[in-house]
Each structure stands twice: as C-alpha cells, then as structure tokens.
Design an enzyme around this catalytic site. Structure first.
Site, PDB file in Angstrom:
ATOM      1  N   PRO A  47       4.687  -5.388  -0.564  1.00 50.81           N
ATOM      2  CA  PRO A  47       4.785  -4.168  -1.373  1.00 50.81           C
ATOM      3  C   PRO A  47       4.714  -4.486  -2.855  1.00 50.81           C
ATOM      4  CG  PRO A  47       6.973  -4.868  -0.708  1.00 50.81           C
ATOM      5  CD  PRO A  47       5.995  -5.826  -0.036  1.00 50.81           C
ATOM      6  N   GLY A  48       4.026  -3.651  -3.600  1.00 48.24           N
ATOM      7  CA  GLY A  48       3.987  -3.802  -5.052  1.00 48.24           C
ATOM      8  C   GLY A  48       4.514  -2.537  -5.697  1.00 48.24           C
ATOM      9  N   CYS A  59     -11.603   4.921 -29.358  1.00 50.02           N
ATOM     10  CA  CYS A  59     -12.834   5.652 -29.672  1.00 50.02           C
ATOM     11  C   CYS A  59     -13.721   5.875 -28.472  1.00 50.02           C
ATOM     12  CB  CYS A  59     -13.566   4.925 -30.778  1.00 50.02           C
ATOM     13  SG  CYS A  59     -12.552   4.961 -32.248  1.00 50.02           S
ATOM     14  N   GLU A  60     -13.186   6.470 -27.435  1.00 50.63           N
ATOM     15  CA  GLU A  60     -14.029   6.994 -26.367  1.00 50.63           C
ATOM     16  C   GLU A  60     -13.260   8.082 -25.637  1.00 50.63           C
ATOM     17  OE1 GLU A  60     -14.576   4.358 -22.759  1.00 50.63           O
ATOM     18  OE2 GLU A  60     -14.346   2.843 -24.320  1.00 50.63           O
ATOM     19  N   ARG A 112      -4.638   3.379 -15.990  1.00 54.21           N
ATOM     20  CA  ARG A 112      -4.749   4.112 -14.724  1.00 54.21           C
ATOM     21  C   ARG A 112      -5.393   5.491 -14.856  1.00 54.21           C
ATOM     22  NH1 ARG A 112      -1.348   5.408 -11.570  1.00 54.21           N
ATOM     23  NH2 ARG A 112      -2.423   4.654  -9.724  1.00 54.21           N
ATOM     24  N   GLY A 139       0.755  -1.243   0.000  1.00 56.46           N
ATOM     25  CA  GLY A 139       0.000   0.000   0.000  1.00 56.46           C
ATOM     26  C   GLY A 139       0.783   1.289   0.000  1.00 56.46           C
ATOM     27  N   TYR A 170      -8.774   5.619 -12.710  1.00 58.73           N
ATOM     28  CA  TYR A 170      -8.651   6.273 -11.396  1.00 58.73           C
ATOM     29  C   TYR A 170      -8.337   7.759 -11.508  1.00 58.73           C
ATOM     30  CZ  TYR A 170      -7.211   1.357 -10.707  1.00 58.73           C
ATOM     31  OH  TYR A 170      -7.096  -0.003 -10.749  1.00 58.73           O
TER      32      TYR A 170
HETATM   33  N1  LLP Z   1      -1.471  -6.941  -0.916  1.00 57.48           N
HETATM   34  C1  LLP Z   1      -2.759  -7.033  -1.286  1.00 57.48           C
HETATM   35  C2  LLP Z   1      -3.628  -8.005  -0.606  1.00 57.48           C
HETATM   36  C3  LLP Z   1      -3.257  -6.208  -2.315  1.00 57.48           C
HETATM   37  O1  LLP Z   1      -4.526  -6.307  -2.664  1.00 57.48           O
HETATM   38  C4  LLP Z   1      -2.392  -5.293  -2.948  1.00 57.48           C
HETATM   39  C5  LLP Z   1      -2.872  -4.426  -4.023  1.00 57.48           C
HETATM   40  C6  LLP Z   1      -1.046  -5.243  -2.539  1.00 57.48           C
HETATM   41  C7  LLP Z   1      -0.628  -6.076  -1.505  1.00 57.48           C
HETATM   42  C8  LLP Z   1      -0.037  -4.327  -3.152  1.00 57.48           C
HETATM   43  O2  LLP Z   1      -0.347  -2.995  -2.950  1.00 57.48           O
HETATM   44  P1  LLP Z   1       0.706  -1.856  -3.364  1.00 57.48           P
HETATM   45  O3  LLP Z   1       1.914  -1.989  -2.464  1.00 57.48           O
HETATM   46  O4  LLP Z   1       1.065  -2.050  -4.777  1.00 57.48           O
HETATM   47  O5  LLP Z   1      -0.054  -0.617  -3.122  1.00 57.48           O
HETATM   48  N2  LLP Z   1      -4.609  -1.079  -9.982  1.00 57.48           N
HETATM   49  C9  LLP Z   1      -4.495  -0.092  -8.928  1.00 57.48           C
HETATM   50  C10 LLP Z   1      -3.897  -0.666  -7.672  1.00 57.48           C
HETATM   51  C11 LLP Z   1      -4.648  -1.866  -7.127  1.00 57.48           C
HETATM   52  C12 LLP Z   1      -4.006  -2.476  -5.918  1.00 57.48           C
HETATM   53  C13 LLP Z   1      -4.636  -3.774  -5.561  1.00 57.48           C
HETATM   54  N3  LLP Z   1      -4.076  -4.442  -4.451  1.00 57.48           N
HETATM   55  C14 LLP Z   1      -3.692   1.104  -9.444  1.00 57.48           C
HETATM   56  O6  LLP Z   1      -3.290   1.103 -10.604  1.00 57.48           O
HETATM   57  O7  LLP Z   1      -3.501   2.070  -8.721  1.00 57.48           O
END
Ligand code: LLP
Length: 424
Positions: free
Chosen positions: A277-278, A344-345, A315, A240, A319
């Site tokens: 972390p992602g 086309c939107e 994105r 997050g 969002y």
């Molecule tokens: N753990 C869980 C259970 C999650 O659902 C997620 C992200 C993460 C970890 C990793 O979160 P991060 O560290 O990346 O914030 N598509 C959206 C983001 C969706 C995130 C979904 N879950 C965007 O482009 O902003």
C-alpha cells in the site's frame, strides 16, 4: 480520517496551527501528520488481522521522505521499492532489507547487484528477460536471488488510464498465459530461487471487483505452479486501494472491506501474503499549504493565483485529479473560482469553476490529501526549487526536507568549455 481540523477557526495539523508553519517555513510547503500516518497503518493492519503474519511493504514511491519512512519503519513496515535510490532511502530510514521487495520493469544490473548485496526479501520480476539478467548478476557474485513473477492478469482496474497497470498492453508483468513458461524457465536459472507470485493492477482503485478478479487468477496460478512442481511460499497482492479525495463522490472501499475480500479469496493458499500500500497509508496524512499571491479578475470566474504550481503538485495537471482546497482561516463565505499556479502554461490549473472558501490576497490555502504522490513527483520547472516538507507530531513540528534554494539549482549547471571564458 485525518488529523487536519479547524480549531478556533484555524486549520491545524494535529495541534499545530498551519499559519505557524507557514510563517516558519514559508510557502508553499508540504505538511505531514504523524498521527494520521500511524492511524492508517493501524487500520490497514487491523483489516488484515485474520491473515497469517502478512508483510506490509509501503510503496516508497508514494512518499519517500526519510521522516515518513522512519515513522513507518517504527511501525514495523517493510518497503516496496522500484529503484536503487528508493532501496537506499528505505534502508537509510531503518527498514530492514529482508522486508523489502523490489518491483519495476526496468531494474538495471547494477540495481540488482545492489539489492542482492543488501539482502532484500524478494525481487518481483516483470519478464523472462529480466529473470535471465538477474540470474547472471546473482551467479556472478555467488548469490541466489529470491524471486516472484509479477503477473499481468489482463484486467482493467477501472481507474485513470495512466495509473492502470494490469491490462494486456500495459508494460507491466508477464502475461497470465505465459506465466507457466516463465516459471519453467526461471527454474532452470541457477542464480534464482523461485518463491512467489505478484500482481498489481493499478492505483486509486474505487471498486474491489477488479482486485478480486486479479487475486482469483493468482490463486489459480499458484495451484497450477505447485502442480508443475514449483514451491510457492509468497503471494504479493500489490497496492492500489483508493482514498477519498472528493466528498461529492462515493467513498472507495475501506481497508476493512478490502481485508475481508482478501481473506475470502486467499483462503487455503498457504503462503505469506505481501501488500504494497502507498496512497492509503500516506494520502490523507499530508497537505500542501500555499499562499494566495493575488486574485485576478476573470471573464466568468476570478482566478486565484497561488504561490504553488503544477511543479509542486502534479496530480491535477497529469491526471485531472481533484484535491479539496480549503482556506486555512475560513470566513464562512464561499465563492466560485479558478485556482491556478504561477507557471506559464494553462495546465497549471488546480481547479476550474470550483466552489470553495472565499479567499483573498495573502490568505493561506491547504490542498487536502496531498501526502501521496505530491512532493515526490515535484520538479523544478520554471526554475522553482523543490519545496520543503514538514512533519507534525502533536504540538511539535519539524522540517524534514529543506527548501531547495535557487542557488543550488543554478550551481548544478555547468558551462561547456567553449562558453566558459572564465576557465581559460
Ligand atoms: N506496488 C506497485 C508495483 C506500484 O506500481 C504501486 C504504484 C504501488 C504498489 C502503490 O500503489 P498505491 O497503493 O499507492 O495505489 N502518481 C500516481 C500514482 C501512481 C502509482 C504507481 N504505482 C498518482 O498520483 O495518482
């Protein structure tokens, strides 16, 4: 910090000029920097240095490319997966099964059996109903599943509503007030071994306060669970942490600030901490390069029409996300323009009235901070094949996913027999 910089007036990924990649791979294309990924892993790990051997399980959904995952595997990371597909990708990239956690509200019995057979480290369960299914699946194949419950702490993470996951009416986790009952039920289920607690309240968080509040609830729950006789050895604090997208807004908390907060809140928990972390690992490590098809006159601002569309980078459309858009060869001139794709939107608009480097037909632009939730969310709308991904390391670059040819898209369709005259 990233490794996308101007050198001799040309934007580079590490030591590779982006026009070189555009010539070789064509546009649009995603480009990832290995040095940036490695740097973010190092920074995140250093931020957690005071903790006792935490697991860092990369959220595969942010960027599931095999080259990216293999880079992270080489750094010793585990993985957070949310489907059988992500699990197989993580394993294929060399991430050990025991460092994989499986999240998500909709794990199927087949996915559960696959993950059990592969020997993953933890299932993060999102409901009692899911716990019952997993127990049945595990018992049927003579195994015991290591589990945590994901708790829904009813906390607003203060991010975009579509990526907030910890409010009472969000679909995720077991309500905090139902948690003790859920653990009591799980303890009765023969196919489960309860070991932990998990939480994840949302993505692109720009303040530490909601996370702190959620973690405090986890700490209180661990104490209650132990008092009720459960053995709790892991706490998964999710992902997050936000990344900077827009230089005009305050920067999100740093990994170091986050790590210090975690260290303070989790003192005395006596568990192995898990992190998922992602974005913070791969967000700044990728750009999307695109070419200007033409600059079309507008009433208020010109329209810069790119060869990348909302299908390649969702994105902004989904969002209202802000990505910096830079000229790959900036002239020093600036202008204000609407930046759009060919789809086309009207949702296929990347930026409105954006002040940016002036560009003209044929120029290359780069969408910055596109390494997370970029390529992985792409689709083939308007019959546009998925675009290639490229990894750079120093002076080297390599295609890590091919462009999907339109022939492959067409060939995947089948005519129903009543229309397929040729088959008669
Ligand atoms: N753990 C869980 C259970 C999650 O659902 C997620 C992200 C993460 C970890 C990793 O979160 P991060 O560290 O990346 O914030 N598509 C959206 C983001 C969706 C995130 C979904 N879950 C965007 O482009 O902003």
């Amino acid at each position: 910090m990233d490794h996308f910089n101007l050198k001799d007036g040309v934007l580079h990924a590490e030591d590779v000029p982006l026009p070189l990649i555009a010539d070789g791979a064509q546009t649009p294309a995603y480009v990832y920097s290995t040095a940036t990924i490695e740097r973010h892993v190092r920074v995140f790990r250093e931020a957690l240095a005071g903790l006792d051997t935490p697991w860092i399980c990369f959220a595969v959904k942010a960027n599931p490319n095999k080259g990216v995952l293999a880079t992270l595997a080489a750094q010793g990371l585990g993985a957070d997966v949310v489907s059988g597909g992500e699990l197989l990708r993580a394993l294929a990239a060399g991430i050990p099964a025991e460092k994989i956690v499986f999240s998500g509200v909709g794990k199927t019995a087949d996915e559960m059996a696959l993950a059990l057979r592969k020997g993953i480290g933890q299932f993060n369960l999102e409901s009692v109903e899911e716990a019952e299914t997993l127990s049945t699946v595990a018992a049927a194949i003579g195994m015991t599943a290591p589990v945590a419950f994901r708790i829904n702490p009813n906390i607003d993470a203060g991010t975009h509503s579509k990526i907030s996951t910890g409010r009472a009416d969000d679909k995720f986790g077991v309500a905090y007030d139902h948690a003790l009952a859920a653990y009591a039920r799980a303890a009765e289920l023969v196919g489960l071994r309860v070991q932990g607690v998990a939480v994840h309240i949302g993505s692109q968080l720009t303040s530490l306060a909601p996370s702190r509040a959620a973690f405090e609830r986890v700490g209180a729950l661990i104490a209650d669970l132990r008092a009720a006789g459960h053995t709790i050895t892991t706490a998964d604090l999710g992902g997050g942490l936000g990344v900077p997208y827009n230089p005009a807004v305050p920067v999100p908390p740093s990994p170091a600030d986050y790590g210090a907060m975690v260290q303070e809140v989790t003192q005395g928990w006596n568990v192995r901490l898990i992190f998922e972390p992602g974005r913070v690992i791969v967000g700044n490590a990728g750009v999307l390069i695109a070419r200007v098809i033409r600059v079309k006159e507008g009433v208020n601002y010109p329209f810069v029409v790119l060869d990348a569309g909302m299908n390649d980078l969702m994105r902004p459309s989904l969002y209202d996300a802000w990505h910096e858009i830079r000229a790959v060869r900036p002239t020093g001139e600036r202008f204000v323009a609407n930046i759009v794709g060919p789809i086309c939107e009207t949702g296929d608009t990347f930026a409105r009235a954006r002040e940016m480097d002036e560009v003209k037909e044929g120029d290359l632009v780069a969408f910055m901070t596109a390494g997370a939730y970029g390529a992985t969310m792409a689709n083939t709308y308007n019959s546009r094949g998925l675009i290639p991904e490229i990894m750079v390391s120093g002076h080297d670059w390599a295609l890590v996913r091919d462009r999907q040819p339109i022939e492959a898209l067409i060939a995947a369709d089948r005519l129903p027999p009543w229309l397929d005259r040729g088959a008669e």
